[in-house]
Design a protein around this motif. Structure first.
Motif, PDB file in Angstrom:
ATOM      1  N   ILE A 250      81.816  27.033 -15.561  1.00  0.00           N
ATOM      2  CA  ILE A 250      80.456  27.584 -15.417  1.00  0.00           C
ATOM      3  C   ILE A 250      79.763  26.942 -14.218  1.00  0.00           C
ATOM      4  CG2 ILE A 250      78.206  27.901 -16.545  1.00  0.00           C
ATOM      5  CD1 ILE A 250      79.665  27.576 -19.239  1.00  0.00           C
ATOM      6  N   THR A 251      79.224  27.796 -13.331  1.00  0.00           N
ATOM      7  CA  THR A 251      78.476  27.267 -12.183  1.00  0.00           C
ATOM      8  C   THR A 251      77.085  27.906 -12.123  1.00  0.00           C
ATOM      9  OG1 THR A 251      79.254  28.976 -10.628  1.00  0.00           O
ATOM     10  CG2 THR A 251      80.617  27.003 -10.840  1.00  0.00           C
ATOM     11  N   PHE A 252      76.134  27.146 -11.639  1.00  0.00           N
ATOM     12  CA  PHE A 252      74.772  27.640 -11.376  1.00  0.00           C
ATOM     13  C   PHE A 252      74.462  27.394  -9.910  1.00  0.00           C
ATOM     14  CE2 PHE A 252      72.041  28.866 -14.999  1.00  0.00           C
ATOM     15  CZ  PHE A 252      72.976  28.782 -16.015  1.00  0.00           C
ATOM     16  N   ASP A 253      73.887  28.375  -9.238  1.00  0.00           N
ATOM     17  CA  ASP A 253      73.546  28.223  -7.818  1.00  0.00           C
ATOM     18  C   ASP A 253      72.063  27.882  -7.636  1.00  0.00           C
ATOM     19  OD1 ASP A 253      76.110  29.172  -7.609  1.00  0.00           O
ATOM     20  OD2 ASP A 253      75.631  30.808  -6.239  1.00  0.00           O
ATOM     21  N   ASP A 254      71.785  27.148  -6.608  1.00  0.00           N
ATOM     22  CA  ASP A 254      70.443  26.851  -6.083  1.00  0.00           C
ATOM     23  C   ASP A 254      69.761  25.658  -6.752  1.00  0.00           C
ATOM     24  OD1 ASP A 254      70.787  29.028  -4.393  1.00  0.00           O
ATOM     25  OD2 ASP A 254      69.747  30.408  -5.735  1.00  0.00           O
ATOM     26  N   GLY A 255      69.636  25.674  -8.098  1.00  0.00           N
ATOM     27  CA  GLY A 255      68.957  24.581  -8.778  1.00  0.00           C
ATOM     28  C   GLY A 255      67.487  24.829  -8.979  1.00  0.00           C
ATOM     29  N   THR A 256      67.137  26.059  -9.407  1.00  0.00           N
ATOM     30  CA  THR A 256      65.728  26.311  -9.723  1.00  0.00           C
ATOM     31  C   THR A 256      65.341  25.486 -10.958  1.00  0.00           C
ATOM     32  OG1 THR A 256      66.505  28.349 -10.771  1.00  0.00           O
ATOM     33  CG2 THR A 256      65.345  28.594  -8.692  1.00  0.00           C
ATOM     34  N   ALA A 257      64.040  25.173 -11.037  1.00  0.00           N
ATOM     35  CA  ALA A 257      63.564  24.235 -12.058  1.00  0.00           C
ATOM     36  C   ALA A 257      63.849  24.702 -13.485  1.00  0.00           C
ATOM     37  CB  ALA A 257      62.067  24.001 -11.867  1.00  0.00           C
ATOM     38  N   ASP A 258      63.994  26.014 -13.675  1.00  0.00           N
ATOM     39  CA  ASP A 258      64.264  26.525 -15.024  1.00  0.00           C
ATOM     40  C   ASP A 258      65.611  26.034 -15.564  1.00  0.00           C
ATOM     41  OD1 ASP A 258      64.588  28.956 -12.881  1.00  0.00           O
ATOM     42  OD2 ASP A 258      66.314  28.809 -14.176  1.00  0.00           O
TER      43      ASP A 258
ATOM     44  N   PHE B  88      66.619  21.079   0.486  1.00  0.00           N
ATOM     45  CA  PHE B  88      65.355  21.010   1.241  1.00  0.00           C
ATOM     46  C   PHE B  88      64.146  21.261   0.335  1.00  0.00           C
ATOM     47  CE2 PHE B  88      61.823  23.043   3.404  1.00  0.00           C
ATOM     48  CZ  PHE B  88      61.552  22.122   4.403  1.00  0.00           C
ATOM     49  N   TYR B  89      64.208  22.364  -0.425  1.00  0.00           N
ATOM     50  CA  TYR B  89      63.075  22.718  -1.291  1.00  0.00           C
ATOM     51  C   TYR B  89      63.012  21.850  -2.549  1.00  0.00           C
ATOM     52  CZ  TYR B  89      61.039  26.650   1.234  1.00  0.00           C
ATOM     53  OH  TYR B  89      60.360  27.428   2.151  1.00  0.00           O
ATOM     54  N   SER B  90      64.064  21.092  -2.809  1.00  0.00           N
ATOM     55  CA  SER B  90      63.997  20.127  -3.905  1.00  0.00           C
ATOM     56  C   SER B  90      63.054  19.000  -3.487  1.00  0.00           C
ATOM     57  CB  SER B  90      65.402  19.591  -4.196  1.00  0.00           C
ATOM     58  OG  SER B  90      65.340  18.513  -5.088  1.00  0.00           O
TER      59      SER B  90
ATOM     60  N   PRO C  53      57.566  26.524  -4.179  1.00  0.00           N
ATOM     61  CA  PRO C  53      58.502  27.648  -4.353  1.00  0.00           C
ATOM     62  C   PRO C  53      59.139  28.078  -3.025  1.00  0.00           C
ATOM     63  CG  PRO C  53      56.447  28.048  -5.520  1.00  0.00           C
ATOM     64  CD  PRO C  53      56.219  26.825  -4.671  1.00  0.00           C
ATOM     65  N   VAL C  54      60.389  28.520  -3.101  1.00  0.00           N
ATOM     66  CA  VAL C  54      61.140  28.959  -1.906  1.00  0.00           C
ATOM     67  C   VAL C  54      60.441  30.194  -1.319  1.00  0.00           C
ATOM     68  CG1 VAL C  54      63.384  29.775  -1.076  1.00  0.00           C
ATOM     69  CG2 VAL C  54      63.262  28.088  -2.933  1.00  0.00           C
ATOM     70  N   PHE C  55      60.121  30.134  -0.013  1.00  0.00           N
ATOM     71  CA  PHE C  55      59.250  31.128   0.619  1.00  0.00           C
ATOM     72  C   PHE C  55      59.675  32.587   0.376  1.00  0.00           C
ATOM     73  CE2 PHE C  55      58.146  33.718   4.391  1.00  0.00           C
ATOM     74  CZ  PHE C  55      56.768  33.729   4.235  1.00  0.00           C
ATOM     75  N   ASP C  56      60.896  32.939   0.780  1.00  0.00           N
ATOM     76  CA  ASP C  56      61.333  34.346   0.678  1.00  0.00           C
ATOM     77  C   ASP C  56      61.288  34.837  -0.768  1.00  0.00           C
ATOM     78  OD1 ASP C  56      61.849  33.972   3.287  1.00  0.00           O
ATOM     79  OD2 ASP C  56      64.015  34.280   3.184  1.00  0.00           O
TER      80      ASP C  56
ATOM     81  N   LEU D  82      52.467  27.329 -10.039  1.00  0.00           N
ATOM     82  CA  LEU D  82      53.091  26.070  -9.607  1.00  0.00           C
ATOM     83  C   LEU D  82      53.272  25.133 -10.791  1.00  0.00           C
ATOM     84  CD1 LEU D  82      51.166  25.315  -6.277  1.00  0.00           C
ATOM     85  CD2 LEU D  82      53.584  25.871  -6.502  1.00  0.00           C
ATOM     86  N   SER D  83      52.262  25.094 -11.660  1.00  0.00           N
ATOM     87  CA  SER D  83      52.353  24.157 -12.793  1.00  0.00           C
ATOM     88  C   SER D  83      53.441  24.581 -13.771  1.00  0.00           C
ATOM     89  CB  SER D  83      50.989  24.010 -13.491  1.00  0.00           C
ATOM     90  OG  SER D  83      50.709  25.204 -14.192  1.00  0.00           O
TER      91      SER D  83
END
Ligand SMILES: [Zn+2]
Length: 348
Positions: free
Chosen positions: A95-103, A126-128, A133-136, A211-212
């Motif tokens: 199992i892999t997850f990409d990016d690493g969003t906070a969820d 970078f965004y970590s 939040p990631v701009f695009d 954001l919160s």
């Protein structure tokens, strides 16, 4: 049409016992299914983008299916070692997850823990560190949030023009204009974030509240440290989520990403995932030079001992894939059926 036909075919293959025949075969035993995920929704993210997000209930049902189907879920590194040693257990998956969003921390990881499944997280860093939040991605989400509205772009881009956001093509072209404006003006991360705050205001979203809730924000370095201490395998996905066609810039992406991850986890990452599934033959010697032992794509398929370790296929699991199609991938039957590559706008 193709989807309906495929569902019907898979359904009859399942009831006729072909699934169990294939899943218990030497053919499947020599193959590794690498599953790819992105985000698990905190709110409505899967309604905005079903290729990137799924609801926690949906993800839990997938993990349940993985368990009841009798798949062996191995850590990615071990699974790859055993793949190339011809020593895989039956019906093996990683199992892999990409990016690493906070969820990942609040939604995905608790479910994975419930099933005791190992996981690899390909983290873009970078965004970590910047931790907005990631701009695009946030622009796309906010335009979708404003889908009942028309907005004037004057305060956002300077163009005194009103655009309606009700249709997908109109939101896409507006997003392209925002990206173009940010690029042409050479906006810094802070300036882009200020633009995002303006868009949020225009579409009636409370940006501070968003954001919160950490929606579409990446994991903070200290959160990554905590996850790594609990056994999450954190690996490379470039620092700025991009793969420059220039050797020096490409190697810098890996190096910055690696140093960041090493500082967060104490371990040196050697597995890589191409951002947005973008790969090129030119990257392969650079990856070798950087000491990368495996690289995963978004190309659909099962990995075999003949797969190039720097071009490994995966199965991007998305909300529109039915449970019979998912079970088809676990058993290996789907790998033998014709595939239509779905449109992954921002996937990877
Ligand atoms: Zn990515």
């Amino acid at each position: 049409m193709l989807k309906t036909l495929k569902q019907a075919t898979l359904g009859s293959l399942k009831t006729s016992g072909v699934f169990s025949l294939v899943q218990n075969s030497r053919w499947r035993q020599r193959r590794l299914l690498i599953l790819a995920y992105h985000g698990i929704s905190q709110e409505d993210e899967h309604l905005w983008d079903y290729t990137q997000f799924m609801s926690p209930e949906f993800f839990r049902a997938r993990m349940q299916l993985l368990k009841t189907s009798g798949c062996t879920v191995l850590p990615l590194g071990e699974a790859l070692n055993r793949l190339y040693a011809n020593d895989l257990p039956d019906k093996c998956a990683a199992i892999t997850f990409d990016d690493g969003t906070a969820d990942f921390l609040g939604q995905a990881f608790p479910i994975l823990k419930d099933f005791d499944f190992p996981v690899t997280l390909y983290l873009t860093t970078f965004y970590s560190h910047y931790n907005r939040p990631v701009f695009d991605v946030i622009c796309s989400y906010l335009l979708w949030k404003g889908r009942d509205l028309s907005v004037n772009l004057k305060t956002i881009t300077g163009d005194d023009e009103t655009v309606e956001l009700s249709s997908e093509p109109s939101r896409r072209s507006t997003l392209q204009r925002l990206q173009q404006r940010a690029r042409e003006s050479g906006l810094s991360a802070e300036e882009k974030d200020a633009m995002v705050a303006t868009i949020a205001k225009q579409v009636g979203v409370d940006y501070d509240e968003l954001l919160s809730k950490k929606i579409l924000r990446l994991l903070k370095p200290e959160e990554v440290t905590r996850l790594a201490a609990q056994g999450v395998d954190v690996q490379l996905h470039t620092h700025r989520h991009r793969t420059p066609r220039d050797r020096e810039l490409f190697l810098r992406e890996i190096d910055d990403n690696r140093r960041s991850i090493q500082a967060m986890t104490g371990a040196c990452p050697t597995h890589f995932c191409y951002p947005s599934g973008n790969y090129d033959a030119a990257f392969l010697p650079w990856l070798k030079e950087a000491g990368i032992v495996s690289a995963t794509t978004c190309d659909l398929g099962l990995a075999t001992a003949n797969s190039n370790p720097l071009l490994l296929p995966r199965m991007l699991d998305i909300s529109s894939l039915s449970s019979v199609e998912f079970a088809g991938w676990l058993s290996g039957v789907s790998a033998a059926l014709p595939q239509r590559r779905p449109a992954y706008d921002m996937a990877g």
